[in-house]
Design an enzyme around this catalytic site. Structure first.
Site, PDB file in Angstrom:
ATOM      1  N   CYS A 148      -8.503 -21.762  25.624  1.00 42.04           N
ATOM      2  CA  CYS A 148      -8.795 -20.315  25.585  1.00 42.04           C
ATOM      3  C   CYS A 148      -9.060 -19.865  24.162  1.00 42.04           C
ATOM      4  CB  CYS A 148      -7.645 -19.469  26.103  1.00 42.04           C
ATOM      5  SG  CYS A 148      -6.534 -20.276  27.230  1.00 42.04           S
ATOM      6  N   GLU A 196      -4.984 -13.531  31.659  1.00 44.61           N
ATOM      7  CA  GLU A 196      -5.521 -13.991  30.381  1.00 44.61           C
ATOM      8  C   GLU A 196      -6.849 -14.624  30.723  1.00 44.61           C
ATOM      9  OE1 GLU A 196      -6.852 -16.500  28.368  1.00 44.61           O
ATOM     10  OE2 GLU A 196      -4.998 -17.631  28.004  1.00 44.61           O
TER      11      GLU A 196
END
Lengths: 522, 522
Positions: free
Chosen positions: A295, A258
């Site tokens: 994120c 990720e």
């Protein structure tokens, strides 16, 4: 007590000569403990232990793994104060966040435990129509998993975070490459996991924790022939390097990386007209949440030029100026934030909206927002780059066509958000919204992208380059799917079949039997 | 009529200068038609059409896609005789096989149609506990798929085979790179697909078919930025080359390559003692089925030295000598068969069991079986290599320990088989059987590995190097999972939600609602 050693399974070990310390960014000084970088020998020993443990651990029932996961949560809670204290010291994150992330981490472990109790996660399928072979399929773990701790979530995306919890739930031993910024937190969390493993009778090697400040330990892990999959949360650069390393192995393995995102927010005209002030407040908060080190930080806000948009931009700027900056995770991250920002601010064609100019303590991050005209954004890809920190770009498109082009040009993202106040406008912008949806793993309506629920329906993932594999999520219950593969048993004797595939459905799980979903026995 | 042209969507096209012919291996002569290799321009046009079609096709309901898939089967059936005739001419395969594979291909299309009618394949998950965001997740197609036809299954693994059927079911347009050995079959199958697409109102570009004898067309396809995934069945060399090409793209994409396998068969002592003659007959048939040109051909039989094993080996040899050889798919494949076999027969330390020495027509494949002592097999990896054709290696291990070592050393396989006549023996060999299971995608009891059912429980896949991705199957209903990714909709308005995620479950599909499986509405 923090020893600074590696956990090679249950054993504390410090065979190396290289050591390092962690750093308290708020106090601007090193923390007390000294950490010993794992040697190749220690990496190898951890993986060998994991491979041996796999033979035993994969046979553990869901109910035994449930006990293990729940015990980890209990062990963490029994050392909560020490854990949160070192967490705050090593990350600079405030008390509220340490409490929230700690609770989230324990809840996440328990959510996977609940999934195991329910049991249908193995996706049992039985096909045995008359006159054909009897074929039964389920998901099984495929071997030891390497997990890379993330800088920005020392609890929830690190040592006992979502990758570890989902891998342990699947029946896969875990070797963690601890994040060097919070090696002390990592060690105390590891201690809790090891204690839980011993108390619930899990094999030595089901979990190991390796310290490392350099990149070698991570590389050795990913290249080790007995590591079968990798979970990673971090930068694009590191994520793609590990993915390449894994693809170039004699036996390639999957890397679930990720790698972040700019999380475009599509502010439709009605939203800015009717609720501009509200969104200006919400987004000032979202941009600066965790000092922009999420994120899912909203790094890009897209709209069509209008007086309402001007007013939104101005309000957002004012709100941001009124917020006190906070400390970043480390001096290095603060420096990197300034460098990435400077690369963008070196471009021509943008306008300042809000730039925090006051005096700051060391390692604090200055929130900063700029606007860029749509045409400029379209021709200068530098404005598309992720800046890890409280920085956002607002793109002012001259019309719907330009907005559509901007969205068409975006790379893969973890999230996309649509702000709207009039339902009929959604039809007018249907194609643009569809185009945004194609780009993201999660599409959000009238909210902020920061905040990722741990639930069965979550997708914390998205098309490349937000992740290396858009088919999976790193948060939520389906994260377990990353560590398993299907095996079909053909005409296999009942006595040898796994519990989930026997005629009698003693686990009471949902199964697909000849294309009907049922919890009945055969 | 076969035109030799490419289908760029609905349009027949032959812009290139390069042409080639297909070959009838049984008659040992070229077939009538001339095929035009697709140009870069044609590849690009096909992919651009697919990308435009995607915007429309992905919006088609499951019920509309059902009609399309069923219409393809109907169109194929309405031209069955011409299709089977060109199939037999281009492959040398006999009438029974052409009938069987044709029926399988139509049934496969209908099986995916049934899956769409049922509808739960989208894996709808809804999480909306009180006080939390409402998050709803389902699987969606992610774009045009490139499918590579396989040499050995002109119907079932090629133009309208499992890759195409599953991709079309998912909502993904398909661009086929037709296999050069059966370009005529490919064109007639494509014609049926195009007719079905027109009749059921599917967008132009939902399907294209490109001719190519070289490797360039395939490479252009895999590198095209608008191709989002690749399905491939073929050799290790080509499969790994395409996987690497896809990984090195600016935006890497998944390649699902099924690359073959030697399909180890573990003949336990009881099976050879009690049913040696039966298995010798079954395996003579399985080794030579389709002239050994199945991915699941049993290339490796493992047992422990004993008089019963000697007798099995001898019987197998006799049976093989009594079978008439059959023609291989092409002169090139026959030549490659002899070359790969010669590389193995160049080794020391094996014994001949059966080698067909009679006179043969051109392009026929000679069945051939050898035995190798366990110790020799362990130290010489050349004996582990797949030989595409009717060739098998029987490994005689001196004891259980050596057998365990041999299995431990095997690479990933599509299938593994256990032959057994006494249930208690399964316990004695439990560790060895577990070790074999870890290596394969499908584990079979008391049967032959050839024959792959199209059903929900099938896994036609396995650890590397049998495939490039052990998490998926290329046969059976879950093959659809390769072409989709999850998207989560957060707090999304009912009016914009896909049907599968709305409060009302109008599709009547199975959904996970707050961790309970139900077909109820919310």
């Amino acid at each position: 007590m923090i020893t600074g050693k590696n956990y090679i399974g249950e054993e504390l070990s410090s065979k190396g000569d290289v050591s390092f310390k962690t750093f308290d960014p708020k106090e601007n000084k090193e923390t007390a403990a000294t950490f010993y970088e794992a040697t190749t020998e220690e990496v190898d020993a951890a993986v060998e232990k994991a491979a041996s443990a796999f033979k035993i651990y994969k046979q553990k029932t869901d109910s035994e793994k449930t006990e293990f996961l729940e015990a980890i949560a209990v062990e963490l809670e029994s050392n909560a104060e020490a854990l949160k204290e070192i967490y705050r010291a090593e990350s600079g994150l405030p008390e509220g966040r340490s409490n929230g992330e700690f609770a989230r981490t324990c809840n996440q472990l328990r959510a996977f435990a609940e999934m195991l109790k329910e049991g249908s996660w193995v996706e049992s399928i039985i096909s045995n129509p008359e006159g054909k072979p009897d074929i039964r399929r389920m998901q099984v773990p495929f071997g030891p998993v390497a997990v890379f701790g993330a800088s920005n979530f020392p609890f929830a995306f690190s040592t006992a975070g979502g990758d570890t919890a989902s891998a342990l739930a699947s029946g896969s031993p875990v070797v963690v490459k601890s994040h060097p910024l919070h090696a002390g937190t990592g060690e105390l969390v590891s201690e809790a996991i090891i204690k839980a493993a011993k108390k619930t009778g899990m094999p030595d090697g089901v979990f190991s924790n390796l310290n490392s400040k350099g990149i070698e330990v991570g590389e050795w892990l990913v290249k080790h022939p007995k590591i079968k999959a990798v979970g990673f949360t971090g930068s694009y650069k590191a994520g793609t390097a590990l993915t390449k390393l894994a693809a170039d192995r004699p036996e390639p393995i999957p890397v679930y990386a990720e790698m972040g995102s700019i999380n475009p927010v599509l502010a439709l005209p009605s939203a800015l007209e009717e609720k501009g002030d509200f969104w200006a407040e919400q987004y000032a908060g979202s941009i600066t949440a965790g000092c922009g080190q999420f994120c899912t930080n909203p790094g890009l806000i897209l709209g069509i030029e209008s007086p309402a948009m001007e007013s939104f931009v101005q309000k957002l700027g004012e709100n941001l100026s009124n917020l006190a900056p906070s400390v970043m995770l480390s001096p290095g991250i603060e420096k990197q934030y300034e460098t990435s920002k400077a690369e963008i601010l070196n471009q021509e064609g943008y306008h300042e909206v809000s730039k925090y100019d006051g005096e700051l303590q060391p390692n604090f991050g200055r929130q900063h927002v700029i606007t860029v005209p749509g045409a400029e954004f379209l021709q200068n890809k530098n404005f598309h780059k992720e800046v890890f920190g409280p920085f956002s770009v607002i793109v002012k498109c001259k019309d719907k066509t330009e907005l559509a082009e901007v969205i068409q040009q975006l790379e893969g993202q973890l999230t996309g958000t649509v702000l709207n106040s009039e339902e009929k406008e959604l039809n007018e912008f249907a194609t643009i919204i569809d185009s945004l949806t194609e780009t993201v793993g999660r599409i959000i309506y009238n909210s902020v992208p920061t905040g990722v629920e741990v639930c069965a329906a979550m997708t914390h993932g998205g098309p490349f380059p937000s992740t290396s594999n858009a088919k999976f999520t790193s948060v939520g219950l389906t994260a377990v799917q990353r560590w398993v593969r299907p095996v079909s048993f053909q005409d296999w004797p009942q006595s040898l079949l796994p519990q989930a595939l026997k005629d009698e459905n003693s686990l009471g799980i949902l199964r697909n039997i000849n294309n009907k979903y049922t919890t009945d026995s055969l």
